[in-house]
Enzyme design. Sequence first.
Site, mmCIF file in Angstrom:
data_model
loop_
_atom_site.group_PDB
_atom_site.id
_atom_site.type_symbol
_atom_site.label_atom_id
_atom_site.label_comp_id
_atom_site.label_asym_id
_atom_site.label_seq_id
_atom_site.Cartn_x
_atom_site.Cartn_y
_atom_site.Cartn_z
ATOM 1 N N LYS A 100 -19.716 3.784 4.816
ATOM 2 C CA LYS A 100 -19.549 2.405 4.147
ATOM 3 C C LYS A 100 -19.906 2.775 2.405
ATOM 4 O O LYS A 100 -19.168 2.169 1.541
ATOM 5 C CB LYS A 100 -20.813 1.580 4.349
ATOM 6 C CG LYS A 100 -20.465 0.932 5.675
ATOM 7 C CD LYS A 100 -19.557 -0.203 5.814
ATOM 8 C CE LYS A 100 -18.000 0.456 5.916
ATOM 9 N NZ LYS A 100 -17.511 0.574 7.574
ATOM 10 N N LYS B 150 -6.702 -2.501 4.727
ATOM 11 C CA LYS B 150 -7.485 -2.915 6.060
ATOM 12 C C LYS B 150 -7.035 -2.132 7.141
ATOM 13 O O LYS B 150 -7.592 -2.012 8.049
ATOM 14 C CB LYS B 150 -7.466 -4.483 6.021
ATOM 15 C CG LYS B 150 -8.268 -4.974 7.166
ATOM 16 C CD LYS B 150 -9.663 -4.885 6.960
ATOM 17 C CE LYS B 150 -10.588 -5.358 8.087
ATOM 18 N NZ LYS B 150 -12.104 -4.672 7.917
ATOM 19 N N GLU C 123 -16.616 4.124 0.883
ATOM 20 C CA GLU C 123 -15.505 3.517 0.684
ATOM 21 C C GLU C 123 -15.580 2.342 -0.415
ATOM 22 O O GLU C 123 -14.565 2.202 -1.148
ATOM 23 C CB GLU C 123 -15.604 2.504 2.050
ATOM 24 C CG GLU C 123 -14.824 3.079 3.285
ATOM 25 C CD GLU C 123 -14.619 2.301 4.364
ATOM 26 O OE1 GLU C 123 -15.527 1.883 4.887
ATOM 27 O OE2 GLU C 123 -13.306 1.931 4.595
ATOM 28 N N HIS D 269 -27.831 23.996 9.171
ATOM 29 C CA HIS D 269 -26.793 24.944 9.283
ATOM 30 C C HIS D 269 -25.886 24.887 8.055
ATOM 31 O O HIS D 269 -24.712 25.415 8.355
ATOM 32 C CB HIS D 269 -26.409 24.730 10.707
ATOM 33 C CG HIS D 269 -27.160 24.741 11.848
ATOM 34 N ND1 HIS D 269 -27.752 26.312 12.253
ATOM 35 C CD2 HIS D 269 -27.773 23.972 12.595
ATOM 36 C CE1 HIS D 269 -28.635 25.775 13.335
ATOM 37 N NE2 HIS D 269 -28.690 24.622 13.661
ATOM 38 N N GLU E 242 -21.671 6.060 9.820
ATOM 39 C CA GLU E 242 -20.958 4.844 9.419
ATOM 40 C C GLU E 242 -21.829 4.404 8.088
ATOM 41 O O GLU E 242 -21.013 3.964 7.328
ATOM 42 C CB GLU E 242 -21.327 3.631 10.672
ATOM 43 C CG GLU E 242 -21.120 2.362 10.224
ATOM 44 C CD GLU E 242 -19.553 2.124 9.949
ATOM 45 O OE1 GLU E 242 -18.737 2.860 10.072
ATOM 46 O OE2 GLU E 242 -19.289 1.127 9.513
ATOM 47 N N ASN F 70 7.272 -3.095 5.912
ATOM 48 C CA ASN F 70 5.865 -2.499 6.237
ATOM 49 C C ASN F 70 6.185 -1.322 7.150
ATOM 50 O O ASN F 70 6.707 -1.569 8.281
ATOM 51 C CB ASN F 70 4.947 -3.670 6.829
ATOM 52 C CG ASN F 70 3.546 -2.908 7.017
ATOM 53 O OD1 ASN F 70 3.314 -1.918 6.788
ATOM 54 N ND2 ASN F 70 2.661 -3.792 7.720
ATOM 55 N N GLY F 71 5.709 -0.035 6.912
ATOM 56 C CA GLY F 71 6.088 0.959 7.976
ATOM 57 C C GLY F 71 6.778 2.116 7.331
ATOM 58 O O GLY F 71 6.448 2.346 6.013
ATOM 59 N N TRP G 289 0.823 -1.156 -0.026
ATOM 60 C CA TRP G 289 0.074 -0.037 -0.057
ATOM 61 C C TRP G 289 0.929 1.106 -0.057
ATOM 62 O O TRP G 289 1.616 1.347 1.176
ATOM 63 C CB TRP G 289 -0.929 -0.254 1.305
ATOM 64 C CG TRP G 289 -1.920 0.925 1.258
ATOM 65 C CD1 TRP G 289 -3.301 1.047 0.652
ATOM 66 C CD2 TRP G 289 -1.869 2.362 1.909
ATOM 67 N NE1 TRP G 289 -3.815 2.175 1.011
ATOM 68 C CE2 TRP G 289 -2.925 3.205 1.773
ATOM 69 C CE3 TRP G 289 -0.741 3.043 2.523
ATOM 70 C CZ2 TRP G 289 -3.170 4.375 2.300
ATOM 71 C CZ3 TRP G 289 -0.946 4.152 3.109
ATOM 72 C CH2 TRP G 289 -2.327 5.042 2.800
HETATM 73 O O1 M6R Z 1 -8.449 -1.737 12.824
HETATM 74 P P1 M6R Z 1 -9.172 -0.285 13.502
HETATM 75 O O2 M6R Z 1 -10.454 -0.781 13.915
HETATM 76 O O3 M6R Z 1 -8.210 0.229 14.332
HETATM 77 O O4 M6R Z 1 -9.429 0.367 11.890
HETATM 78 C C1 M6R Z 1 -9.832 1.746 12.015
HETATM 79 C C2 M6R Z 1 -10.082 2.166 10.788
HETATM 80 O O5 M6R Z 1 -9.038 2.179 9.938
HETATM 81 C C3 M6R Z 1 -11.346 1.452 10.176
HETATM 82 O O6 M6R Z 1 -12.469 1.183 10.925
HETATM 83 C C4 M6R Z 1 -11.690 2.083 8.758
HETATM 84 O O7 M6R Z 1 -12.314 3.103 8.956
HETATM 85 C C5 M6R Z 1 -12.502 1.082 7.925
HETATM 86 N N1 M6R Z 1 -11.983 0.919 6.433
HETATM 87 C C6 M6R Z 1 -14.026 1.252 7.815
HETATM 88 O O8 M6R Z 1 -14.723 0.505 7.201
#
Ligand code: M6R
Length: 614
Positions: free
Chosen positions: A491, A609, A494, A510, A487, A106-107, A80
Amino acid sequence: MCGIVGYIGNKSAAPILLEGLKRLEYRGYDSAGVAILENTNPPAQAGLLGIKKSGRIAALESAVNLANPTGNLGIAHTRWATHGAPTEKNAHPHFDCSGRIAVAHNGIIENYGEIRRALEASGHFFKSETDTEVLAHLIEKYYQENLAEAVRLALRHVRGTYGLAVIAADQPNLIVAARRGSPLILGIGDDEYFLASDASAVLSHTNQVIYLSDGELLRISRQGFSAITLDNKLVDKEIETLDLDAMSIEKGVFPHYMLKEIYEQPQVVKNCLAGRLVLGEGTAHIGGLNLTDAEIRMAERVVFVACGTASYAGMVGKHFFEEIAGIPCDVCLASEFRYNRLLISPQTIVFVISQSGETADTIAALREVKQKGIKVLGVINVVGSTMSRETDGGMFIYAGPEIGVASTKAFMGQITALSLIALKFGRLRHLSVSEGKRIGQGLFKLPSKIEEVLAGAERIRQIAEKYKDFKNFLYLGRKASFPIAMEGALKLKEISYIHAEGCAAGEMKHGPIALVDENFPSVFVAPRDDVYEKTISNMEEIRARKGKVLAIATAGDEEITRHADDVVYIPQTEPCLSSFLSVVPLQLFAYFIAASKGLDIDKPRNLAKSVTVE
Ligand code: M6R
């Protein structure tokens, strides 16, 4: 973010590395690569075969199959992108000048600029724009015969985060791994070892693992492994047994992980409640919370720290804590919280909420609070994750592996856990036994009510078909339905790349209402609660501007059909628990819109993820 796989053993490394990469693809998927040490005779002439491709693992797989490598030691990476575009040359593994050393990382190496300039000045030649490549050259600088020592010395110059796998052409029996801020796990087989960023990539080979901790370096040969700290002190690593079922990482009959995970939600709630909800006493027993009754009674404030969907779960949790437990509660975005002044008293109870337990900002916030001497508890899904190891207690949600990048069942598990904690807090403070029992019964009945919502999926698919071509959406709700609106909007954006804004219904006038016209529909989360009539007024304000309205409403609410163009009903429940039900149609709505567009739902563009970088 990014996935690392390594293999050392007696089997052909390539298929194992590729399978592992596919399991980790959800962590990052814009380019991928392998470095395999090819078997040659004499071994001293062995060379590293590097194959990299931009795009998905499938592209890499074809190239690797064509090359048909036979070596039984290798490392691999799915990326990524952070530094440098997702091109072939920026894909990992990266090599030193001679091509003798390969590194998957990674990092982020924060001081890579200054290291690169110094290395270039001393003659090193760089081929990519990445921060990672400096590691390959730094290790080259220190490498004589001892690869682990060269890695250790190189890492002393580095600021930032890493999960790292390193191999060298003249070390046919060695992988060196190191960790700081980015998870690595070592799966232990018979004379073979599997290195990976998370358990899903080792599960089909073994359930015996060790977790690397920050500041540790691992030497892995076919005969065994040993761990040292970066200060060169030996560390004893405990072998742990993974408690994961291999089927839990398969898609089964579902076309996408996201849909499978949406359908798993009734079971997620059951798993999270099991053994914790005490119906007879209207409370919850939560082993591992690590709070005394006195601490709970003395608590003045609760703070949730999280990112993304987990922060919306925190916002729902805030309503539980304030309404059920009667304790003021704040929800903080980890990326902000970690840099703010921490105004936290010893009577404040801090929770981090995270599916992965690896989110960089949330980990940094956790460490910041602990460093001030204050306990941090966790609501976490992944057992063995960094947060699960560093928190002082808390609750696992036991949702099982969540693989779809868009979080669904983890959100459900998070709000279930938060409702239980709030119930326990409430009963130790002012909640009566009868109120506790009523809420407990409400929680107990949720799984079958979520099943009812899922049974209406076809109708939601038809509504999604009707709305799929709009380019913008507003999502609106009040009280605990506000985070559900946030949320739902998250969704949709995303996975379908449609612009969607979540907003408190009362706040809409507002400003956001300026956007509304016949091409800008609104999705209202409008259960029958004490703000229902206010929400209906907001619907009318939208309709007066020709905006279409899709409402999520409580079964039996005929009134709402006069105010909305389309209605999806959810079963009746305790008003404070409606979020458990109203979020499900919004997940399905987003899913069906994305599916109708043929989009890559489990791996949406630009996302990963687990966000393990800042
Ligand atoms: O693994 P985490 O719950 O800490 O992740 C937090 C967010 O990165 C995660 O919820 C992200 O917003 C998702 N893609 C939402 O669907």
